[in-house]
Scaffold this motif. Structure first.
Motif, PDB file in Angstrom:
ATOM      1  N   ALA A   1       0.836  -1.200   0.000  1.00 45.16           N
ATOM      2  CA  ALA A   1       0.000   0.000   0.000  1.00 45.16           C
ATOM      3  C   ALA A   1       0.868   1.245   0.000  1.00 45.16           C
ATOM      4  CB  ALA A   1      -0.917  -0.004   1.217  1.00 45.16           C
ATOM      5  N   PHE A   2       0.380   2.309  -0.644  1.00 43.58           N
ATOM      6  CA  PHE A   2       1.108   3.578  -0.644  1.00 43.58           C
ATOM      7  C   PHE A   2       1.270   4.121   0.764  1.00 43.58           C
ATOM      8  CE2 PHE A   2      -0.658   4.118  -5.076  1.00 43.58           C
ATOM      9  CZ  PHE A   2       0.552   3.892  -5.687  1.00 43.58           C
ATOM     10  N   THR A   3       0.290   3.855   1.617  1.00 49.96           N
ATOM     11  CA  THR A   3       0.343   4.381   2.981  1.00 49.96           C
ATOM     12  C   THR A   3       1.205   3.516   3.888  1.00 49.96           C
ATOM     13  OG1 THR A   3      -1.664   3.171   3.538  1.00 49.96           O
ATOM     14  CG2 THR A   3      -1.914   5.461   2.810  1.00 49.96           C
ATOM     15  N   GLY A   4       1.577   2.341   3.450  1.00 51.86           N
ATOM     16  CA  GLY A   4       2.389   1.441   4.260  1.00 51.86           C
ATOM     17  C   GLY A   4       3.868   1.721   4.073  1.00 51.86           C
ATOM     18  N   THR A   5       4.666   0.942   4.750  1.00 49.89           N
ATOM     19  CA  THR A   5       6.109   1.125   4.654  1.00 49.89           C
ATOM     20  C   THR A   5       6.801  -0.023   3.944  1.00 49.89           C
ATOM     21  OG1 THR A   5       6.439   0.102   6.823  1.00 49.89           O
ATOM     22  CG2 THR A   5       6.192   2.499   6.756  1.00 49.89           C
ATOM     23  N   VAL A   6       6.112  -1.144   3.756  1.00 51.14           N
ATOM     24  CA  VAL A   6       6.768  -2.326   3.198  1.00 51.14           C
ATOM     25  C   VAL A   6       5.939  -2.904   2.053  1.00 51.14           C
ATOM     26  CG1 VAL A   6       7.550  -4.681   3.687  1.00 51.14           C
ATOM     27  CG2 VAL A   6       7.877  -2.900   5.395  1.00 51.14           C
ATOM     28  N   ALA A   7       6.616  -3.195   0.952  1.00 51.57           N
ATOM     29  CA  ALA A   7       6.005  -3.947  -0.137  1.00 51.57           C
ATOM     30  C   ALA A   7       6.519  -5.376  -0.030  1.00 51.57           C
ATOM     31  CB  ALA A   7       6.389  -3.344  -1.483  1.00 51.57           C
ATOM     32  N   ASN A   8       5.651  -6.346  -0.159  1.00 50.15           N
ATOM     33  CA  ASN A   8       6.029  -7.755  -0.075  1.00 50.15           C
ATOM     34  C   ASN A   8       5.936  -8.381  -1.449  1.00 50.15           C
ATOM     35  OD1 ASN A   8       6.369  -8.047   2.856  1.00 50.15           O
ATOM     36  ND2 ASN A   8       4.219  -7.475   2.886  1.00 50.15           N
ATOM     37  N   THR A   9       6.968  -9.145  -1.812  1.00 49.40           N
ATOM     38  CA  THR A   9       7.014  -9.743  -3.139  1.00 49.40           C
ATOM     39  C   THR A   9       7.432 -11.201  -3.066  1.00 49.40           C
ATOM     40  OG1 THR A   9       9.335  -9.175  -3.501  1.00 49.40           O
ATOM     41  CG2 THR A   9       7.707  -7.542  -4.176  1.00 49.40           C
ATOM     42  N   TYR A  10       6.905 -11.998  -3.999  1.00 54.36           N
ATOM     43  CA  TYR A  10       7.429 -13.334  -4.232  1.00 54.36           C
ATOM     44  C   TYR A  10       8.710 -13.156  -5.036  1.00 54.36           C
ATOM     45  CZ  TYR A  10       8.293 -17.608  -6.800  1.00 54.36           C
ATOM     46  OH  TYR A  10       8.914 -18.690  -7.360  1.00 54.36           O
ATOM     47  N   LEU A  11       9.746 -13.909  -4.718  1.00 50.32           N
ATOM     48  CA  LEU A  11      11.037 -13.751  -5.389  1.00 50.32           C
ATOM     49  C   LEU A  11      11.441 -15.057  -6.067  1.00 50.32           C
ATOM     50  CD1 LEU A  11      13.557 -11.955  -5.898  1.00 50.32           C
ATOM     51  CD2 LEU A  11      14.494 -12.899  -3.777  1.00 50.32           C
ATOM     52  N   HIS A  12      11.769 -14.958  -7.339  1.00 43.66           N
ATOM     53  CA  HIS A  12      12.279 -16.087  -8.130  1.00 43.66           C
ATOM     54  C   HIS A  12      13.741 -15.798  -8.456  1.00 43.66           C
ATOM     55  CE1 HIS A  12      12.614 -19.084 -11.304  1.00 43.66           C
ATOM     56  NE2 HIS A  12      13.066 -18.131 -12.097  1.00 43.66           N
ATOM     57  N   VAL A  13      14.611 -16.799  -8.289  1.00 44.40           N
ATOM     58  CA  VAL A  13      16.049 -16.630  -8.541  1.00 44.40           C
ATOM     59  C   VAL A  13      16.526 -17.688  -9.517  1.00 44.40           C
ATOM     60  CG1 VAL A  13      18.358 -16.678  -7.496  1.00 44.40           C
ATOM     61  CG2 VAL A  13      16.460 -15.665  -6.241  1.00 44.40           C
ATOM     62  N   GLU A  14      17.326 -17.255 -10.492  1.00 40.74           N
ATOM     63  CA  GLU A  14      18.042 -18.162 -11.397  1.00 40.74           C
ATOM     64  C   GLU A  14      19.514 -17.776 -11.315  1.00 40.74           C
ATOM     65  OE1 GLU A  14      16.443 -17.672 -15.334  1.00 40.74           O
ATOM     66  OE2 GLU A  14      14.382 -17.906 -14.615  1.00 40.74           O
ATOM     67  N   THR A  15      20.391 -18.760 -11.111  1.00 33.64           N
ATOM     68  CA  THR A  15      21.811 -18.442 -10.978  1.00 33.64           C
ATOM     69  C   THR A  15      22.689 -19.580 -11.484  1.00 33.64           C
ATOM     70  OG1 THR A  15      23.549 -17.728  -9.442  1.00 33.64           O
ATOM     71  CG2 THR A  15      21.934 -19.290  -8.588  1.00 33.64           C
ATOM     72  N   ASN A  16      23.910 -19.201 -11.892  1.00 37.69           N
ATOM     73  CA  ASN A  16      24.909 -20.216 -12.261  1.00 37.69           C
ATOM     74  C   ASN A  16      25.936 -20.386 -11.153  1.00 37.69           C
ATOM     75  OD1 ASN A  16      26.156 -17.736 -12.636  1.00 37.69           O
ATOM     76  ND2 ASN A  16      27.118 -18.271 -14.574  1.00 37.69           N
ATOM     77  N   SER A  17      25.636 -19.888  -9.961  1.00 36.48           N
ATOM     78  CA  SER A  17      26.540 -20.008  -8.820  1.00 36.48           C
ATOM     79  C   SER A  17      26.325 -21.334  -8.110  1.00 36.48           C
ATOM     80  CB  SER A  17      26.277 -18.869  -7.825  1.00 36.48           C
ATOM     81  OG  SER A  17      26.981 -19.091  -6.619  1.00 36.48           O
ATOM     82  N   SER A  18      27.402 -22.079  -7.894  1.00 39.43           N
ATOM     83  CA  SER A  18      27.283 -23.323  -7.131  1.00 39.43           C
ATOM     84  C   SER A  18      26.987 -23.009  -5.656  1.00 39.43           C
ATOM     85  CB  SER A  18      28.543 -24.166  -7.268  1.00 39.43           C
ATOM     86  OG  SER A  18      29.672 -23.447  -6.806  1.00 39.43           O
ATOM     87  N   THR A  19      27.410 -21.852  -5.186  1.00 41.20           N
ATOM     88  CA  THR A  19      27.163 -21.456  -3.802  1.00 41.20           C
ATOM     89  C   THR A  19      25.688 -21.164  -3.553  1.00 41.20           C
ATOM     90  OG1 THR A  19      29.366 -20.465  -3.708  1.00 41.20           O
ATOM     91  CG2 THR A  19      27.806 -19.798  -1.998  1.00 41.20           C
TER      92      THR A  19
END
Length: 159
Positions: free
Chosen positions: A113-131
């Protein structure tokens, strides 16, 4: 013949719902992410935000060590500020360079919300890092404190 006690007990048994455990999350990264407001496009659902990254970092929440940096090229937010309900629907894509020299593509979609302080999101990650390749199969969410610049972020994994 059914007694009132037996009928009540049977009805109560049918109405009993198993209590599900609430999901828990562990903070994986904290960091900063800067945005620069390029422009907006007014449309039928509200104003489409065109933000580019100005940089940022991810810090390992367990060790406090730098894990990666957000690249300024190839990313930003293309979310919609809704004129219908006062919400901002984030649509963030970006590239992180891990400290091991490899890269990750991050895609975050969610709302706040514009009146709030935090936006919550689903996060998808693609990486070539073995770590960090384990992030590809985890359910992740990212919160973004939208009252700070650069934005303070947290990335969490479902336990």
């Amino acid at each position: 013949m059914f007694s009132p006690v037996k009928v009540f007990t049977a009805a109560l048994a049918l109405c009993t719902v198993a209590v599900q455990a609430q999901p828990t999350f562990t903070k994986v990264f904290s960091g900063l992410l800067g945005f620069d407001d390029m422009a907006t496009i007014d449309g039928p659902f509200g104003a489409r935000a065109l933000y580019t990254f100005t940089g940022g970092n991810l810090t390992d929440s367990n060790t406090g060590a730098l894990a990666g940096t957000f690249l300024t090229a190839g990313g930003g937010d293309l979310g919609i500020a809704s004129m219908n309900n006062g919400m901002f629907y984030a649509n963030i894509r970006g590239i992180v360079q891990w400290t091991d020299g490899t890269y990750a593509y991050l895609e975050a979609v969610g709302s706040g919300a514009f009146t709030g302080t935090v936006a919550n999101t689903y996060l998808h990650v693609e990486t070539n890092s073995s770590t960090y390749s384990g992030l590809e199969t985890q359910f992740l969410f990212m919160d973004i404190n939208v009252t700070t610049m650069p934005n303070v972020i947290g990335i969490y994994a479902l336990n």
